[in-house]
Scaffold this active site. Structure first.
Site, mmCIF file in Angstrom:
data_model
loop_
_atom_site.group_PDB
_atom_site.id
_atom_site.type_symbol
_atom_site.label_atom_id
_atom_site.label_comp_id
_atom_site.label_asym_id
_atom_site.label_seq_id
_atom_site.Cartn_x
_atom_site.Cartn_y
_atom_site.Cartn_z
ATOM 1 C CG HIS A 156 41.234 5.661 -46.747
ATOM 2 N ND1 HIS A 156 40.914 5.592 -48.084
ATOM 3 C CD2 HIS A 156 42.393 4.959 -46.614
ATOM 4 C CE1 HIS A 156 41.822 4.876 -48.718
ATOM 5 N NE2 HIS A 156 42.737 4.486 -47.851
ATOM 6 C CD GLU B 296 48.145 -11.628 -53.632
ATOM 7 O OE1 GLU B 296 47.549 -12.710 -53.666
ATOM 8 O OE2 GLU B 296 47.596 -10.577 -53.290
ATOM 9 C CB CYS C 36 42.924 -1.440 -53.348
ATOM 10 S SG CYS C 36 43.357 -0.452 -54.722
ATOM 11 C CB CYS D 70 51.102 -3.971 -44.578
ATOM 12 S SG CYS D 70 51.121 -2.157 -44.452
ATOM 13 C CB CYS E 16 43.839 -2.849 -45.824
ATOM 14 S SG CYS E 16 45.156 -3.475 -46.875
ATOM 15 N N GLY F 51 52.084 -3.721 -48.511
ATOM 16 C CA GLY F 51 53.115 -2.976 -47.805
ATOM 17 C C GLY F 51 52.938 -1.474 -47.802
ATOM 18 C CB SER G 66 49.987 4.738 -52.683
ATOM 19 O OG SER G 66 48.848 4.747 -51.870
ATOM 20 C CB CYS H 196 49.212 -2.959 -58.560
ATOM 21 S SG CYS H 196 48.860 -2.736 -56.817
ATOM 22 C CB CYS I 5 44.479 0.071 -42.694
ATOM 23 S SG CYS I 5 45.791 1.306 -42.736
HETATM 24 N N1 SAH Z 1 50.361 1.380 -47.756
HETATM 25 C C1 SAH Z 1 50.021 2.117 -48.930
HETATM 26 C C2 SAH Z 1 49.627 1.231 -50.096
HETATM 27 C C3 SAH Z 1 48.425 0.424 -49.729
HETATM 28 S S1 SAH Z 1 47.319 -0.194 -50.934
HETATM 29 C C4 SAH Z 1 48.896 3.081 -48.631
HETATM 30 O O1 SAH Z 1 48.261 2.931 -47.581
HETATM 31 O O2 SAH Z 1 48.649 3.977 -49.417
HETATM 32 C C5 SAH Z 1 46.769 1.142 -51.874
HETATM 33 C C6 SAH Z 1 45.418 1.723 -51.531
HETATM 34 O O3 SAH Z 1 44.389 0.741 -51.401
HETATM 35 C C7 SAH Z 1 45.437 2.494 -50.221
HETATM 36 O O4 SAH Z 1 44.796 3.718 -50.414
HETATM 37 C C8 SAH Z 1 44.618 1.602 -49.335
HETATM 38 O O5 SAH Z 1 44.082 2.295 -48.255
HETATM 39 C C9 SAH Z 1 43.582 1.079 -50.299
HETATM 40 N N2 SAH Z 1 42.843 -0.080 -49.810
HETATM 41 C C10 SAH Z 1 43.237 -0.979 -48.895
HETATM 42 N N3 SAH Z 1 42.259 -1.880 -48.680
HETATM 43 C C11 SAH Z 1 41.239 -1.547 -49.493
HETATM 44 C C12 SAH Z 1 39.970 -2.110 -49.748
HETATM 45 N N4 SAH Z 1 39.568 -3.182 -49.106
HETATM 46 N N5 SAH Z 1 39.199 -1.512 -50.664
HETATM 47 C C13 SAH Z 1 39.614 -0.418 -51.324
HETATM 48 N N6 SAH Z 1 40.799 0.152 -51.140
HETATM 49 C C14 SAH Z 1 41.607 -0.400 -50.226
#
Ligand code: SAH
Length: 422
Positions: free
Chosen positions: A285, A145, A405, A165, A172, A226, A260, A158, A169
């Site tokens: 986080h 996406e 996100c 990925c 996510c 990713g 990021s 974005c 986490c």
């Molecule tokens: N792998 C990269 C890009 C991921 S997405 C990274 O970890 O940075 C970008 C951001 O969105 C990251 O900070 C990720 O932790 C955050 N993110 C993921 N799931 C989320 C959610 N459910 N709510 C808010 N932010 C989220």
């Protein structure tokens, strides 16, 4: 039922940090278990599973390689520049639009240099039309996406860097689905070209009526699917294509590109040495290892302090202010003392080198976690600002279309849409 409707039963867990023991209330985690590897460590997938390679495309090649490939196809080298102009400035891969190329060889040339990389499966648009989420199907059926967002004075895309990925986490949605494969350089770039085409066709709403300027994507955030630094070479090659002047690339500014990461420390160091001043964002986080081990499994390899040291080095080498991302999760990581600990750790590494971007958690379907209450968010931000750390709450754009996100995942619904158009 959306996760936010559930009220998870609370339990008290004493947490040890430096100083006196502090009690925190944590949501119970029934219904969720961390995926583990054979040694019992949180599961991390760094290697991309082997799958058929995406077709090689002009955007995968250097300008010299493009010329060589055009010659291989039996045409003079200068045709490479014409093709690049069509792709990077007119955003087209359609031979019918390329009347400056010899009609007889056009199909073969375009087929060899600009093969189809992805099909649009579905598009979701916000009511105001200023945010579009695209779902793409890649050549092997993998789904990714991208989200296009208009803001005052800029248009941000974005982008995804991997299908799925491997970083696992728990909060996510993408992380929960595992890694399908790395995306190629051209697949990363193609997301921008397709977004620019949509903008040129007037498909992104929210434009001011008196604005007649030519519009295109001005900012890129690697915050789609990713972990960009786990697909380092292809991501960096894509960045080089983004910043290369037209017609050889998209002519974008490196400063408008944000990479990021969960915190792959050796790759952060490498990025700092690239001499491309992209904006760097660290998904922190949590400011203590005990909690971050749980929220960001890669913390089992590189701890909070190591990740912050690498972020600080990025600033020292590039002079670019670093962003710290912090998803505020109710009763999980949103405590006032955690804001103080974060401020302490950032200030210990100097002043003026960093800003913090808290993001209210976007609950993912089936997730046990939800976003912090507004007053808790505000207190978190206030404490950091008071400690001298510039902090701004990020607006979770595109919530109504699950474009914000986290919910970037090939959902069952998305897969069904993909099947219908296959
Ligand atoms: N792998 C990269 C890009 C991921 S997405 C990274 O970890 O940075 C970008 C951001 O969105 C990251 O900070 C990720 O932790 C955050 N993110 C993921 N799931 C989320 C959610 N459910 N709510 C808010 N932010 C989220």
């Amino acid at each position: 039922m959306p996760a936010s409707d559930k009220t998870p039963p609370a339990r008290s867990t004493p947490v040890r940090t430096t100083g006196p023991a502090r009690t925190q209330v944590r949501p119970a985690t029934e219904g969720w278990t961390q995926k583990k590897d054979a040694e019992g460590r949180p599961l991390l997938q760094f290697a991309s599973p082997k799958r058929g390679k995406p077709p090689v495309h002009l955007a995968d090649m250097t300008p010299e390689e493009r010329i060589a490939k055009v010659k291989e196809l039996g045409l003079p080298g200068f045709r490479a520049k014409q093709l690049s102009t069509h792709y990077f400035t007119h955003y087209t891969s359609d031979p019918a639009h390329m009347t400056d190329l010899p009609a007889e060889q056009r199909e073969e040339l375009v087929g060899g240099m600009l093969p189809p990389l992805m099909t649009e499966v579905r598009r979701l648009t916000t009511d105001r039309g200023d945010t579009i989420k695209f779902l793409w199907r890649l050549h092997d059926g993998a789904l990714v996406e991208s989200v296009l967002m208009r803001y005052p004075g800029r248009i941000t895309l974005c982008v995804s860097s991997q299908a799925g990925c491997g970083m696992n986490c728990p909060f996510c949605a993408t992380g929960q689905a595992g890694l399908t494969r790395n995306m190629s350089t051209a697949e990363i770039v193609e997301q921008i070209v397709r977004a620019n085409r949509a903008i040129a066709n007037g498909e992104l709403g929210g434009k001011k009526r008196d604005d007649h300027s030519m519009e295109r994507v001005s900012n890129i955030v690697f915050m789609g699917m990713g972990e960009p630094l786990a697909n380092y070479k292809r991501v960096m090659d894509a960045v080089r294509v983004m910043v290369a002047p037209q017609p050889n690339g998209l002519g974008m500014s490196a400063r408008g590109i944000t990479v990021s990461t969960v915190g792959l420390v050796p790759a952060i160091r490498k990025l700092a040495d690239e001499n491309i001043p992209v904006t760097f964002a660290l998904s922190l986080h949590a400011s203590d290892d005990q909690l971050r081990d749980e929220l960001i499994p890669v913390n089992s390899r590189w701890k909070v302090d190591e990740a912050l040291d690498a972020a600080r080095e990025y600033f020292e080498k590039t002079g670019r202010r670093v962003s710290i991302e912090y998803a505020l999760i109710k009763d999980m990581n949103d405590h006032a003392w955690r804001a103080d600990l974060l401020a302490e750790k950032l200030n210990a590494r100097g002043r003026g080198w960093v800003h913090v971007n808290p993001i209210p958690l976007n609950p993912t379907p089936g997730s046990i976690w939800t976003s912090s209450d507004i007053d808790v968010q505000n207190e978190f931000v206030r404490r950091l600002n008071d400690a001298g750390i510039p902090t701004t709450l990020r607006d979770p754009r595109g919530k109504e279309i699950a474009g914000a996100c986290g919910p970037l995942v090939a959902t069952t619904e998305g897969a069904a849409a993909a099947a219908r158009t296959a």
